[in-house]
Design a protein around this motif. Structure first.
Motif, PDB file in Angstrom:
ATOM      1  N   MET A 153      19.815 111.858 -17.240  1.00  0.00           N
ATOM      2  CA  MET A 153      21.113 111.204 -17.011  1.00  0.00           C
ATOM      3  C   MET A 153      21.185 109.930 -17.831  1.00  0.00           C
ATOM      4  O   MET A 153      20.267 109.138 -17.834  1.00  0.00           O
ATOM      5  CB  MET A 153      21.271 110.851 -15.522  1.00  0.00           C
ATOM      6  CG  MET A 153      22.075 111.885 -14.783  1.00  0.00           C
ATOM      7  SD  MET A 153      23.829 111.599 -14.993  1.00  0.00           S
ATOM      8  CE  MET A 153      24.471 113.074 -14.184  1.00  0.00           C
ATOM      9  N   ASP A 154      22.306 109.734 -18.513  1.00  0.00           N
ATOM     10  CA  ASP A 154      22.429 108.693 -19.520  1.00  0.00           C
ATOM     11  C   ASP A 154      23.358 107.583 -19.054  1.00  0.00           C
ATOM     12  O   ASP A 154      24.538 107.812 -18.818  1.00  0.00           O
ATOM     13  CB  ASP A 154      23.022 109.344 -20.770  1.00  0.00           C
ATOM     14  CG  ASP A 154      22.596 108.647 -22.025  1.00  0.00           C
ATOM     15  OD1 ASP A 154      22.533 107.410 -22.009  1.00  0.00           O
ATOM     16  OD2 ASP A 154      22.318 109.337 -22.998  1.00  0.00           O
ATOM     17  N   PHE A 155      22.842 106.395 -18.903  1.00  0.00           N
ATOM     18  CA  PHE A 155      23.673 105.255 -18.523  1.00  0.00           C
ATOM     19  C   PHE A 155      23.431 104.128 -19.517  1.00  0.00           C
ATOM     20  O   PHE A 155      22.581 103.264 -19.283  1.00  0.00           O
ATOM     21  CB  PHE A 155      23.367 104.830 -17.082  1.00  0.00           C
ATOM     22  CG  PHE A 155      23.565 105.923 -16.074  1.00  0.00           C
ATOM     23  CD1 PHE A 155      22.484 106.582 -15.523  1.00  0.00           C
ATOM     24  CD2 PHE A 155      24.844 106.326 -15.711  1.00  0.00           C
ATOM     25  CE1 PHE A 155      22.660 107.612 -14.609  1.00  0.00           C
ATOM     26  CE2 PHE A 155      25.039 107.349 -14.802  1.00  0.00           C
ATOM     27  CZ  PHE A 155      23.946 107.999 -14.248  1.00  0.00           C
ATOM     28  N   PRO A 156      24.184 104.135 -20.620  1.00  0.00           N
ATOM     29  CA  PRO A 156      23.931 103.166 -21.691  1.00  0.00           C
ATOM     30  C   PRO A 156      23.996 101.718 -21.230  1.00  0.00           C
ATOM     31  O   PRO A 156      23.250 100.875 -21.728  1.00  0.00           O
ATOM     32  CB  PRO A 156      25.047 103.459 -22.703  1.00  0.00           C
ATOM     33  CG  PRO A 156      25.502 104.835 -22.415  1.00  0.00           C
ATOM     34  CD  PRO A 156      25.269 105.072 -20.956  1.00  0.00           C
ATOM     35  N   SER A 157      24.850 101.418 -20.246  1.00  0.00           N
ATOM     36  CA  SER A 157      24.980 100.021 -19.834  1.00  0.00           C
ATOM     37  C   SER A 157      23.708  99.506 -19.176  1.00  0.00           C
ATOM     38  O   SER A 157      23.500  98.295 -19.089  1.00  0.00           O
ATOM     39  CB  SER A 157      26.162  99.846 -18.868  1.00  0.00           C
ATOM     40  OG  SER A 157      25.860 100.384 -17.595  1.00  0.00           O
ATOM     41  N   LEU A 158      22.846 100.413 -18.736  1.00  0.00           N
ATOM     42  CA  LEU A 158      21.631  99.987 -18.050  1.00  0.00           C
ATOM     43  C   LEU A 158      20.429  99.834 -18.980  1.00  0.00           C
ATOM     44  O   LEU A 158      19.329  99.535 -18.525  1.00  0.00           O
ATOM     45  CB  LEU A 158      21.298 100.973 -16.925  1.00  0.00           C
ATOM     46  CG  LEU A 158      22.349 101.000 -15.820  1.00  0.00           C
ATOM     47  CD1 LEU A 158      22.016 102.067 -14.791  1.00  0.00           C
ATOM     48  CD2 LEU A 158      22.458  99.638 -15.146  1.00  0.00           C
ATOM     49  N   ILE A 159      20.645 100.033 -20.287  1.00  0.00           N
ATOM     50  CA  ILE A 159      19.539  99.882 -21.240  1.00  0.00           C
ATOM     51  C   ILE A 159      18.947  98.473 -21.199  1.00  0.00           C
ATOM     52  O   ILE A 159      17.731  98.306 -21.139  1.00  0.00           O
ATOM     53  CB  ILE A 159      19.976 100.295 -22.672  1.00  0.00           C
ATOM     54  CG1 ILE A 159      20.215 101.808 -22.723  1.00  0.00           C
ATOM     55  CG2 ILE A 159      18.938  99.877 -23.703  1.00  0.00           C
ATOM     56  CD1 ILE A 159      20.830 102.304 -24.027  1.00  0.00           C
ATOM     57  N   PRO A 160      19.777  97.416 -21.203  1.00  0.00           N
ATOM     58  CA  PRO A 160      19.180  96.067 -21.168  1.00  0.00           C
ATOM     59  C   PRO A 160      18.337  95.812 -19.914  1.00  0.00           C
ATOM     60  O   PRO A 160      17.277  95.189 -19.981  1.00  0.00           O
ATOM     61  CB  PRO A 160      20.402  95.132 -21.210  1.00  0.00           C
ATOM     62  CG  PRO A 160      21.480  95.941 -21.838  1.00  0.00           C
ATOM     63  CD  PRO A 160      21.241  97.350 -21.369  1.00  0.00           C
ATOM     64  N   PHE A 161      18.797  96.285 -18.761  1.00  0.00           N
ATOM     65  CA  PHE A 161      18.038  96.101 -17.525  1.00  0.00           C
ATOM     66  C   PHE A 161      16.721  96.865 -17.595  1.00  0.00           C
ATOM     67  O   PHE A 161      15.656  96.343 -17.254  1.00  0.00           O
ATOM     68  CB  PHE A 161      18.860  96.563 -16.313  1.00  0.00           C
ATOM     69  CG  PHE A 161      18.119  96.435 -15.006  1.00  0.00           C
ATOM     70  CD1 PHE A 161      17.482  97.529 -14.425  1.00  0.00           C
ATOM     71  CD2 PHE A 161      18.050  95.205 -14.361  1.00  0.00           C
ATOM     72  CE1 PHE A 161      16.798  97.399 -13.225  1.00  0.00           C
ATOM     73  CE2 PHE A 161      17.362  95.071 -13.160  1.00  0.00           C
ATOM     74  CZ  PHE A 161      16.739  96.169 -12.596  1.00  0.00           C
ATOM     75  N   THR A 162      16.795  98.095 -18.065  1.00  0.00           N
ATOM     76  CA  THR A 162      15.598  98.928 -18.161  1.00  0.00           C
ATOM     77  C   THR A 162      14.578  98.281 -19.079  1.00  0.00           C
ATOM     78  O   THR A 162      13.378  98.256 -18.802  1.00  0.00           O
ATOM     79  CB  THR A 162      15.976 100.338 -18.671  1.00  0.00           C
ATOM     80  OG1 THR A 162      16.995 100.871 -17.825  1.00  0.00           O
ATOM     81  CG2 THR A 162      14.779 101.270 -18.676  1.00  0.00           C
ATOM     82  N   ARG A 163      15.066  97.718 -20.180  1.00  0.00           N
ATOM     83  CA  ARG A 163      14.186  97.056 -21.142  1.00  0.00           C
ATOM     84  C   ARG A 163      13.473  95.868 -20.479  1.00  0.00           C
ATOM     85  O   ARG A 163      12.268  95.688 -20.624  1.00  0.00           O
ATOM     86  CB  ARG A 163      15.005  96.573 -22.344  1.00  0.00           C
ATOM     87  CG  ARG A 163      14.194  95.828 -23.405  1.00  0.00           C
ATOM     88  CD  ARG A 163      15.098  95.380 -24.558  1.00  0.00           C
ATOM     89  NE  ARG A 163      15.693  96.505 -25.258  1.00  0.00           N
ATOM     90  CZ  ARG A 163      16.979  96.580 -25.618  1.00  0.00           C
ATOM     91  NH1 ARG A 163      17.810  95.600 -25.339  1.00  0.00           N
ATOM     92  NH2 ARG A 163      17.440  97.640 -26.254  1.00  0.00           N
ATOM     93  N   MET A 164      14.219  95.067 -19.749  1.00  0.00           N
ATOM     94  CA  MET A 164      13.621  93.902 -19.104  1.00  0.00           C
ATOM     95  C   MET A 164      12.556  94.323 -18.096  1.00  0.00           C
ATOM     96  O   MET A 164      11.449  93.773 -18.082  1.00  0.00           O
ATOM     97  CB  MET A 164      14.682  93.068 -18.376  1.00  0.00           C
ATOM     98  CG  MET A 164      14.078  91.859 -17.661  1.00  0.00           C
ATOM     99  SD  MET A 164      15.214  91.074 -16.495  1.00  0.00           S
ATOM    100  CE  MET A 164      15.309  92.332 -15.217  1.00  0.00           C
ATOM    101  N   VAL A 165      12.852  95.298 -17.267  1.00  0.00           N
ATOM    102  CA  VAL A 165      11.916  95.696 -16.211  1.00  0.00           C
ATOM    103  C   VAL A 165      10.663  96.334 -16.800  1.00  0.00           C
ATOM    104  O   VAL A 165       9.540  96.034 -16.380  1.00  0.00           O
ATOM    105  CB  VAL A 165      12.600  96.654 -15.207  1.00  0.00           C
ATOM    106  CG1 VAL A 165      11.590  97.211 -14.216  1.00  0.00           C
ATOM    107  CG2 VAL A 165      13.705  95.920 -14.470  1.00  0.00           C
ATOM    108  N   THR A 166      10.843  97.199 -17.786  1.00  0.00           N
ATOM    109  CA  THR A 166       9.655  97.852 -18.352  1.00  0.00           C
ATOM    110  C   THR A 166       8.750  96.820 -19.034  1.00  0.00           C
ATOM    111  O   THR A 166       7.529  96.904 -18.956  1.00  0.00           O
ATOM    112  CB  THR A 166      10.023  98.977 -19.339  1.00  0.00           C
ATOM    113  OG1 THR A 166      10.976  98.479 -20.276  1.00  0.00           O
ATOM    114  CG2 THR A 166      10.637 100.152 -18.613  1.00  0.00           C
ATOM    115  N   ARG A 167       9.348  95.816 -19.682  1.00  0.00           N
ATOM    116  CA  ARG A 167       8.520  94.779 -20.311  1.00  0.00           C
ATOM    117  C   ARG A 167       7.861  93.901 -19.267  1.00  0.00           C
ATOM    118  O   ARG A 167       6.697  93.525 -19.388  1.00  0.00           O
ATOM    119  CB  ARG A 167       9.359  93.946 -21.268  1.00  0.00           C
ATOM    120  CG  ARG A 167       9.688  94.706 -22.531  1.00  0.00           C
ATOM    121  CD  ARG A 167      10.598  93.933 -23.457  1.00  0.00           C
ATOM    122  NE  ARG A 167      10.893  94.735 -24.646  1.00  0.00           N
ATOM    123  CZ  ARG A 167      11.815  94.423 -25.540  1.00  0.00           C
ATOM    124  NH1 ARG A 167      12.544  93.331 -25.391  1.00  0.00           N
ATOM    125  NH2 ARG A 167      12.023  95.204 -26.585  1.00  0.00           N
TER     126      ARG A 167
END
Lengths: 140, 144
Positions: free
Chosen positions: A1-15
């Protein structure tokens, strides 16, 4: 499932979680277990609690594209005992419909289990969302 | 879970990290302690620096707003025990009209040398504004 708006959040959490998080892919929901709980106590329309990734995908579909979060910045991360991490962060986003700034601040409780998240409880300030809604209605 | 005054919850959760003689919420703070309310409305207090400022503000606030006690719903601590995060909820009384509303909280608490040096309390401003008005119970312009 693709939610482009959540890319920045995902990036922060994974880092922020680094090797404590082993997502199954690069999408937001790939960070979570199938039975993960998503809890938003201060959601503008009243508390929202979603159980399970499938239901969360439905919820996200209904709101995707409403906000361009642009960038999430981690203010502090507190690794706790019992596989809990508390994070304070903010975004410098924009409301997609009105173009108005969305500078939101957050604090979240995350729980890890075997490399993925089993809980995300995220608090935000709903006055900001309400102000944008009011300004949009007023034709600002 | 039991409904207790916030200072009793803090003493129970922070335990030996707090010097024993404190009897009130204010007493738990270091002289240079900081109280923050990040989700307060724009026209309300967001940060108080130092115990005298915290004392004056809480005294003024106490005439307008009261607490019926809190129920602890979450308690987390760093391995070094220098930071706690507590989640709790309780009823808030508007002393001007006698009405109450339910509130939910998350507090980030730092302790050093037996006292609280940072108490950052996140709460939902929506019921506060609904009860007290757009700037909350104690607008900045009215803070003594």
């Amino acid at each position: 499932m693709d939610f482009p708006s959540l890319i920045p959040f995902t990036r922060m959490v994974t880092r922020a979680l680094a090797d404590r998080l082993v997502p199954t892919g690069s999408e937001y929901l790939d960070m979570f277990h199938d039975d993960a709980v998503f809890d938003f106590p201060f959601s503008p329309g009243g508390p929202v609690r979603v159980e399970g990734k499938a239901k969360m995908a439905e919820f996200l579909s209904s709101i995707e594209g409403g906000t361009d979060f642009r960038e999430f910045s981690l203010d502090a991360s507190y690794p706790m005992t019992g596989d809990i991490v508390v994070m304070e962060y903010h975004c410098r986003g924009r409301d997609a419909k009105s173009g108005l700034p969305y500078p939101q601040r957050y604090v979240a409780v995350l729980q890890l289990r075997d490399g993925r998240l089993s809980l995300l409880r995220e608090y935000l300030n709903p006055l900001l969302n309400m102000a944008i809604t009011a300004a949009t209605k007023a034709g600002a | 879970m039991a409904i207790r005054p916030l200072q009793d919850i803090l003493k129970a959760e922070l335990g030996d990290l707090l010097a024993g003689e404190a009897t009130s919420f204010l007493d738990l703070f270091a002289e240079h302690g900081v109280l923050e309310c990040p989700f307060a409305p724009d026209g309300a207090m967001h940060q108080l620096i130092g115990k005298p400022a915290i004392a004056a503000y809480l005294k003024q606030l106490g005439a307008i707003q009261g607490s019926g006690g809190m129920e602890l719903t979450g308690s987390y601590v760093t391995p070094a025990r220098d930071w706690h995060v507590l989640e709790y909820r309780g009823l808030v009384e508007n002393r001007r009209d006698g009405t109450s509303y339910a509130e939910q909280y998350l507090a980030v608490v730092r302790t050093e040398d037996g006292r609280i040096t940072l108490f950052r309390e996140y709460w939902n401003p929506v019921p506060v504004v609904a009860s007290f008005g757009p700037d909350g119970p104690l607008p900045l312009g009215e803070v003594a």
